[in-house]
Structure formats: structure tokens, C-alpha cells
Design a protein around this motif. Structure first.
Motif, PDB file in Angstrom:
ATOM      1  N   THR A  21       0.698  -1.210  -0.108  1.00  0.00           N
ATOM      2  CA  THR A  21       0.133  -0.048   0.015  1.00  0.00           C
ATOM      3  C   THR A  21       0.863   1.343  -0.012  1.00  0.00           C
ATOM      4  O   THR A  21       0.509   2.204  -0.723  1.00  0.00           O
ATOM      5  CB  THR A  21      -0.849   0.011   1.170  1.00  0.00           C
ATOM      6  N   PRO A  22       1.934   1.346   0.817  1.00  0.00           N
ATOM      7  CA  PRO A  22       2.887   2.661   0.774  1.00  0.00           C
ATOM      8  C   PRO A  22       3.292   3.186  -0.524  1.00  0.00           C
ATOM      9  O   PRO A  22       3.566   4.226  -0.690  1.00  0.00           O
ATOM     10  CB  PRO A  22       3.526   2.279   1.902  1.00  0.00           C
ATOM     11  N   LEU A  23       3.365   2.275  -1.634  1.00  0.00           N
ATOM     12  CA  LEU A  23       4.202   2.496  -2.568  1.00  0.00           C
ATOM     13  C   LEU A  23       3.136   3.034  -3.719  1.00  0.00           C
ATOM     14  O   LEU A  23       3.713   3.417  -4.586  1.00  0.00           O
ATOM     15  CB  LEU A  23       4.627   1.068  -3.156  1.00  0.00           C
ATOM     16  N   PHE A  24       1.896   3.088  -3.549  1.00  0.00           N
ATOM     17  CA  PHE A  24       0.883   3.280  -4.555  1.00  0.00           C
ATOM     18  C   PHE A  24       0.437   4.675  -4.277  1.00  0.00           C
ATOM     19  O   PHE A  24       0.398   5.166  -3.218  1.00  0.00           O
ATOM     20  CB  PHE A  24      -0.093   2.269  -4.583  1.00  0.00           C
ATOM     21  N   ALA A  25      -0.191   5.321  -5.210  1.00  0.00           N
ATOM     22  CA  ALA A  25      -0.775   6.679  -5.118  1.00  0.00           C
ATOM     23  C   ALA A  25      -2.511   6.511  -4.783  1.00  0.00           C
ATOM     24  O   ALA A  25      -3.278   6.633  -5.633  1.00  0.00           O
ATOM     25  CB  ALA A  25      -0.880   7.623  -6.339  1.00  0.00           C
ATOM     26  N   ILE A 187     -10.409   3.648  -1.306  1.00  0.00           N
ATOM     27  CA  ILE A 187      -9.458   3.442  -0.188  1.00  0.00           C
ATOM     28  C   ILE A 187     -10.031   2.430   1.163  1.00  0.00           C
ATOM     29  O   ILE A 187      -9.242   1.680   1.520  1.00  0.00           O
ATOM     30  CB  ILE A 187      -9.103   4.872   0.461  1.00  0.00           C
ATOM     31  N   LEU A 188     -11.291   2.484   1.095  1.00  0.00           N
ATOM     32  CA  LEU A 188     -11.899   1.870   2.163  1.00  0.00           C
ATOM     33  C   LEU A 188     -11.954   0.449   1.796  1.00  0.00           C
ATOM     34  O   LEU A 188     -11.124  -0.404   2.801  1.00  0.00           O
ATOM     35  CB  LEU A 188     -13.314   2.336   2.382  1.00  0.00           C
ATOM     36  N   SER A 189     -11.807   0.171   0.737  1.00  0.00           N
ATOM     37  CA  SER A 189     -11.670  -1.389   0.199  1.00  0.00           C
ATOM     38  C   SER A 189     -10.513  -1.715   0.139  1.00  0.00           C
ATOM     39  O   SER A 189     -10.005  -2.952   0.389  1.00  0.00           O
ATOM     40  CB  SER A 189     -12.540  -1.217  -1.278  1.00  0.00           C
ATOM     41  N   PHE A 190      -9.401  -0.685  -0.378  1.00  0.00           N
ATOM     42  CA  PHE A 190      -8.189  -1.290  -0.358  1.00  0.00           C
ATOM     43  C   PHE A 190      -7.177  -0.005   0.239  1.00  0.00           C
ATOM     44  O   PHE A 190      -7.206   0.990  -0.150  1.00  0.00           O
ATOM     45  CB  PHE A 190      -7.552  -1.346  -1.692  1.00  0.00           C
ATOM     46  N   GLY A 193     -10.759  -2.357   4.395  1.00  0.00           N
ATOM     47  CA  GLY A 193     -11.792  -3.288   4.219  1.00  0.00           C
ATOM     48  C   GLY A 193     -11.203  -4.639   4.127  1.00  0.00           C
ATOM     49  O   GLY A 193     -12.020  -5.567   4.601  1.00  0.00           O
ATOM     50  N   GLN A 194     -10.072  -4.990   3.639  1.00  0.00           N
ATOM     51  CA  GLN A 194      -9.444  -6.220   3.638  1.00  0.00           C
ATOM     52  C   GLN A 194      -9.352  -6.803   5.009  1.00  0.00           C
ATOM     53  O   GLN A 194      -8.906  -8.118   5.072  1.00  0.00           O
ATOM     54  CB  GLN A 194      -8.239  -6.166   2.976  1.00  0.00           C
ATOM     55  N   MET A 195      -9.424  -6.215   6.068  1.00  0.00           N
ATOM     56  CA  MET A 195      -9.276  -6.764   7.205  1.00  0.00           C
ATOM     57  C   MET A 195     -10.224  -8.013   7.449  1.00  0.00           C
ATOM     58  O   MET A 195     -10.359  -8.688   8.562  1.00  0.00           O
ATOM     59  CB  MET A 195      -9.544  -5.792   8.600  1.00  0.00           C
ATOM     60  N   VAL A 334     -12.709  -2.625  -6.963  1.00  0.00           N
ATOM     61  CA  VAL A 334     -12.868  -1.927  -5.616  1.00  0.00           C
ATOM     62  C   VAL A 334     -14.299  -1.740  -5.369  1.00  0.00           C
ATOM     63  O   VAL A 334     -14.745  -1.314  -4.315  1.00  0.00           O
ATOM     64  CB  VAL A 334     -11.793  -0.803  -5.365  1.00  0.00           C
ATOM     65  N   LYS A 335     -15.227  -1.570  -6.427  1.00  0.00           N
ATOM     66  CA  LYS A 335     -16.487  -1.189  -6.420  1.00  0.00           C
ATOM     67  C   LYS A 335     -17.287  -2.287  -5.890  1.00  0.00           C
ATOM     68  O   LYS A 335     -18.469  -1.980  -5.196  1.00  0.00           O
ATOM     69  CB  LYS A 335     -16.958  -0.592  -7.663  1.00  0.00           C
TER      70      LYS A 335
END
Length: 366
Positions: A21-25, A187-190, A193-195, A334-335
């Protein structure tokens, strides 16, 4: 039954949520307010986590499949459980394709992509075959390396003079609309939400009374870290470069020059990317296999490991190119993911509340 320790759960949550995640915009549609979009999504994800933990507390020894059957009945619960197994396998496939494409772009441009992806699938298959306890111990070993690497890169970015606070201004120049649009559902999805995957893991914790505290502290730590990384990318590159960069953190690190000695730290970033992708891919792979074994007790676990791994590998080549793969993930998948991350857990939550309310009323009606 396998068991994991409190520390192993915390480490697995942190490495899983960090992933790549930290690597993407993320949230680039909100421009300089993308970090606010991350903050809003993280806050909503925290509410989801509270809901997940409440559902889990009703049956501490059950995984997601058992909880679905308890809430919706055996037939409907089994049907939804199959959908979750497919969802976990699809998430694993996406991470595998990311791994293969980025390896081809950064390190092994002459190596056939299918060779790299086959090796990764075989490594993940071995990890899944060893079980979640062994996988958690691997995460324990990886955490110090990942922590030190990110810490060193952040320190170098801070002292290299490439950060510009003006890139974060003006705050909310276009109002809350773009921030909300960027935060939900993308962003909630990825990744937040993956929790939902941890419904498959929480029941394996040896000290279940500490599940809530460990999960929340780990989640908050990761959320703060991801928001910080988003801010650093913005301050280093600005909104235009972040929005048009495939890997903005990698581009930010390429700008580091400390005394004409420390520069070109791309390899460290690439290593972090690979480790994050492997952890997330393997976790989803394990979740899919575990779901299948709980749904079909007549089929051996080893066979499910083979079937699921084969499906993940084969389907990872369906998308014709990386551009389409990224577009499909960020604009289509993600939708639909909130169906598994929000809608179904919310229905489970309402069922649990309804049954609890009925039980509380029963004595007064007697």
C-alpha cells in the motif's frame, strides 16, 4: 487445531495491511487532500473493525464460514462462504499479477513473467501447506527488516531536503466532495476493508480475550503509518507527479541524495514491495484454502492447496496487460469488494443484534 500467539496476530495484521500500500498513489483524485481521504477511510475502517470484532465475539471458536452458517443458516451460509473463498482467491491472484509485472519492470526484465510468477506461487503454496502458525512466524522474522527499511528510507527522505510543505496546501480547497469520493469505496476497500480476512484467523488466537485490543492497536498503528507515507509522497513529488506515477514512493526515493553518497535506493524499495505483496498474496491464498476446507470436509486440505494455487496461477494471466490489470483493480474491483467487506458483515451484525435483542426479551415474555 493450529494456534497463533498475540504477537503473531499483531505482526500479521500490520504486515498484511501494509502490504504494498505505501508504494501506490491512493486517493490521488483528491489531489493535495489525498491524505485526508486516507484518514476518512481509515476511520471508517476502524468502525468496520469494531463491527467485525463484535460479530466474532458471539462465537469465538468459529471462523468466517461458521459465523456465516450461524447467521444465515447452513445452505445460505455455505453459498456465501463459497463466494468469500472466490473473493480471497481473486485478491491473491491480483497480488500475484502485481508481483510478476513489477518484477518484470524493475529487476528481471529478460526473465519470462510466467517463470517469476510460478516461483512465487510455489513459495506461497509451501507457506500455506506449512500452516498459518508457520506463516505467522515468517512474518515475525520479516517485521524487523521491513520496519528498519521503511524507517531508514523515511529518515533519508526527511534529511535530503526533497520535502515541500506547500504541496499539501491549500487544504480542502475544493471542499469535502473530492475527499469523500476518493475515500469511498476505493481506499476503504483497499486496504482497510481487507481486514475481513481476519475472520478466518481470529478464532485461532490462543488468548481470545485479547483479540479486540491487539487488533485495534495494530490497525491504528498501520493506519497512522499509511497516512504518513501518503503525506511524504505528496510533499516530495506534488499532486501531479503522484497522480501520474505508477509507484510514487519509488520515484520519491529516487530523488534522495545525501552528500553524493546515498542515492539510487531503488533496490530497497523494490524489496519492500516484493515482501509486502508476498505476505498479502499468501494470506489471501491461505484464507481461500481454509475456507474451502471448512466448506468441504470430504476433500483433503492438500488437494485444496493444489486446486486453489492452480486457479490463482492460471487466472493471473487472463488480464491482457498491466494497464488493464491496474484499471480493473482500481476502477472496477474495488467497487464490488465492499459487498464482502461491508454489506455482508453488516447483515451479519444486524442478525446478531436481532437475536441478542430477542434473547433479552424472552424472560420478560414468560
Amino acid at each position: 487445531m493450529e494456534r497463533i500467539s498475540n504477537y503473531q496476530l499483531a505482526v500479521t495484521i500490520m504486515l498484511f495491511e501494509i502490504g504494498s500500500t505505501p508504494l501506490f498513489a491512493l486517493g490521488s483524485g483528491a489531489k493535495q487532500d489525498s491524505w485526508l481521504a486516507m484518514l476518512f477511510a481509515a476511520a471508517t475502517g476502524l468502525l468496520l473493525l469494531f463491527m467485525f470484532l463484535y460479530i466474532q465475539r458471539t462465537a469465538p471458536e468459529e471462523c468466517l464460514i461458521g459465523l456465516l452458517k450461524l447467521c444465515f443458516g447452513t445452505k445460505i451460509g455455505t453459498g456465501i462462504g463459497i463466494l468469500f473463498a472466490l473473493y480471497f482467491a481473486y485478491e491473491s491472484m491480483r497480488n500475484l499479477r502485481d508481483f510478476g509485472e513489477i518484477t518484470n519492470l524493475t529487476l528481471l526484465s529478460s526473465t519470462p513473467q510466467y517463470v517469476t510468477m510460478l516461483i512465487i506461487v510455489l513459495l506461497a503454496t509451501y507457506a500455506v501447506a506449512m500452516g498459518i502458525e508457520t506463516f505467522s512466524r515468517v512474518n515475525e522474522a520479516l517485521l524487523p527488516l521491513i520496519f528498519v527499511s521503511y524507517g531508514a528510507l523515511i529518515l533519508l527522505i526527511l534529511i535530503s531536503g526533497i520535502l515541500h510543505r506547500d504541496n499539501l496546501l491549500p487544504i480542502l480547497d475544493n471542499g469535502l466532495g473530492p475527499v469523500i469520493k476518493a475515500a469511498f469505496p476505493d481506499i476503504l476497500s483497499f486496504p482497510f476493508g481487507q481486514m475481513v480476512l481476519f475472520f478466518m484467523i481470529w478464532h485461532l488466537l490462543s488468548e481470545k480475550q485479547k483479540i479486540k485490543r491487539i487488533s485495534i492497536i495494530s490497525y491504528l498503528s498501520v493506519a497512522a503509518f499509511l497516512i504518513l507515507m501518503n503525506i511524504l509522497n505528496l510533499m516530495a513529488l506534488g499532486t501531479t507527479l503522484v497522480a501520474n506515477s505508477t509507484l510514487p514512493f519509488l520515484q520519491a526515493v529516487q530523488l534522495i541524495q545525501v552528500g553524493d553518497i546515498l542515492e539510487r535506493l531503488d533496490v530497497m524499495v523494490t524489496l519492500l514491495l516484493f515482501l509486502g505483496l508476498f505476505v498479502k498474496m499468501t494470506a489471501f491464498y491461505w484464507g481461500a484454502v481454509y475456507a474451502c476446507t471448512r466448506l468441504s470436509r470430504s476433500t483433503s486440505r492438500r488437494l485444496w492447496i493444489f486446486y486453489v494455487g492452480f486457479i490463482i496461477f492460471i487466472t493471473s494471466f487472463i488480464e491482457p496487460n498491466y494497464t488493464y490489470h491496474v484499471w480493473l483493480g482500481l476502477n472496477v474491483s474495488v467497487k464490488f469488494f465492499p459487498v464482502f467487506q461491508v454489506v455482508i458483515p453488516l447483515l451479519m451484525f444486524f442478525v446478531v443484534l436481532f437475536r441478542k435483542h430477542r434473547r433479552s426479551e424472552t424472560p420478560s415474555n414468560v
